[in-house]
Design an enzyme around this catalytic site. Structure first.
Site, PDB file in Angstrom:
ATOM      1  N   CYS A   1     -16.327  -4.558 -27.113  1.00  0.00           N
ATOM      2  CA  CYS A   1     -15.451  -5.261 -28.051  1.00  0.00           C
ATOM      3  C   CYS A   1     -16.180  -6.435 -28.719  1.00  0.00           C
ATOM      4  CB  CYS A   1     -14.154  -5.681 -27.377  1.00  0.00           C
ATOM      5  SG  CYS A   1     -12.840  -6.039 -28.570  1.00  0.00           S
TER       6      CYS A   1
ATOM      7  N   HIS B   1     -12.713  -1.130 -25.225  1.00  0.00           N
ATOM      8  CA  HIS B   1     -12.769  -1.825 -23.937  1.00  0.00           C
ATOM      9  C   HIS B   1     -13.094  -0.829 -22.835  1.00  0.00           C
ATOM     10  CE1 HIS B   1     -11.435  -6.017 -24.711  1.00  0.00           C
ATOM     11  NE2 HIS B   1     -10.996  -5.462 -25.828  1.00  0.00           N
TER      12      HIS B   1
ATOM     13  N   GLU C   1     -14.283  -1.440 -20.031  1.00  0.00           N
ATOM     14  CA  GLU C   1     -14.050  -1.969 -18.678  1.00  0.00           C
ATOM     15  C   GLU C   1     -12.692  -1.554 -18.123  1.00  0.00           C
ATOM     16  OE1 GLU C   1     -11.920  -5.051 -21.143  1.00  0.00           O
ATOM     17  OE2 GLU C   1     -13.630  -3.699 -21.378  1.00  0.00           O
TER      18      GLU C   1
END
Length: 253
Positions: free
Chosen positions: A113, A222, A224
């Site tokens: 991001c 994203h 993660e």
């Protein structure tokens, strides 16, 4: 210690309108610890307290997180606007030279991001603060006011990967589906980046630094989120963790 130390970019937050902190999301730390197999170490955006050179001496890989503040437009030659605040210039002061230093010495870098945007700016690219305002672009932001994490991080659009590129080879496919939670995006990658993934409306979603001696990649989504459960995210963090382990061993040798 066998785990590589992964520097995780932190950022400025104000708690209860009074208490200044440097922080990052737990998902970032968990992804680094479990999906990449590293020891996460938060890097504060405090240039008066830490220096990029000191940090590079202390870590084996650099993970660049997302974040609400935009990269300050002055960092890529544009004028700032109150409409696109907040900014976090302390983070800019630390992270941008960190990226350049890491790439120069071959230390692995992985940005998500805001992280992909920081890589672009650090290496000569430019951004647009609100990509949905550009002709033909869709809204890449999350649903306004949403609190349900499953809805916020729901996969929303496809990303086409460059045939034969690092991402396509690593992931074994030329198309993936990703989440989308951003306003700012890379519009000109500059001369030092290779674009390896674009969304359905042409927004840059995946980049690589082809001249880097180590792994240096960024994605606009994203990764993660559910980094261990999602096959794409798990593979990216695994490759990043492997590169950090290799860097740690080579430095020790």
């Amino acid at each position: 210690m066998t785990r590589p130390i992964i520097g995780v970019s932190g950022g400025y937050h104000l708690i209860n309108d009074a208490y200044r902190v440097q922080a990052t999301g737990e998902r970032n730390l968990s992804a680094v610890a479990h999906a990449a197999g590293g020891l996460p170490l938060i890097i504060p955006g405090m240039p008066d307290s830490v220096s990029p050179a000191e940090i590079l001496d202390s870590i084996d890989g650099l993970f660049l997180t997302g974040g609400r503040p935009n990269v300050h437009p002055s960092r890529y030659g544009h004028e700032p606007s109150a409409a696109h605040e907040p900014y976090d210039e302390g983070r800019d002061d630390i992270v941008l030279p960190l990226i350049r230093g890491a790439v120069e010495i071959g230390m692995p870098v992985f940005g998500v991001c805001r992280g992909i945007q920081e890589i672009a700016v650090a290496l000569g690219g430019t951004l647009h603060p609100e990509v949905r305002d550009l002709p033909g672009k869709m809204n890449h932001r999350m649903p306004p006011g949403e609190k349900d994490m499953a809805v916020i991080f729901r996969k929303r659009h496809k990303v086409r990967l460059t045939p034969g590129g690092w991402f396509a080879r690593t992931l074994g496919t030329e198309e993936i589906v990703t989440n989308s939670l951003h306003g700012q995006a890379v519009v000109d990658p500059g001369p030092n980046l290779e674009v390896e993934g674009v969304s359905e409306d042409g927004v840059i979603e995946a980049i690589r630094v082809p001249g880097a001696r180590g792994l240096a990649i960024g994605v606009q989504w994203h990764a993660e989120y559910e980094a261990e459960a999602d096959p794409v995210s798990a593979m990216l963090f695994s490759k990043f963790g492997e590169a950090a382990k290799t860097w740690r061993h080579s430095r020790a040798a």
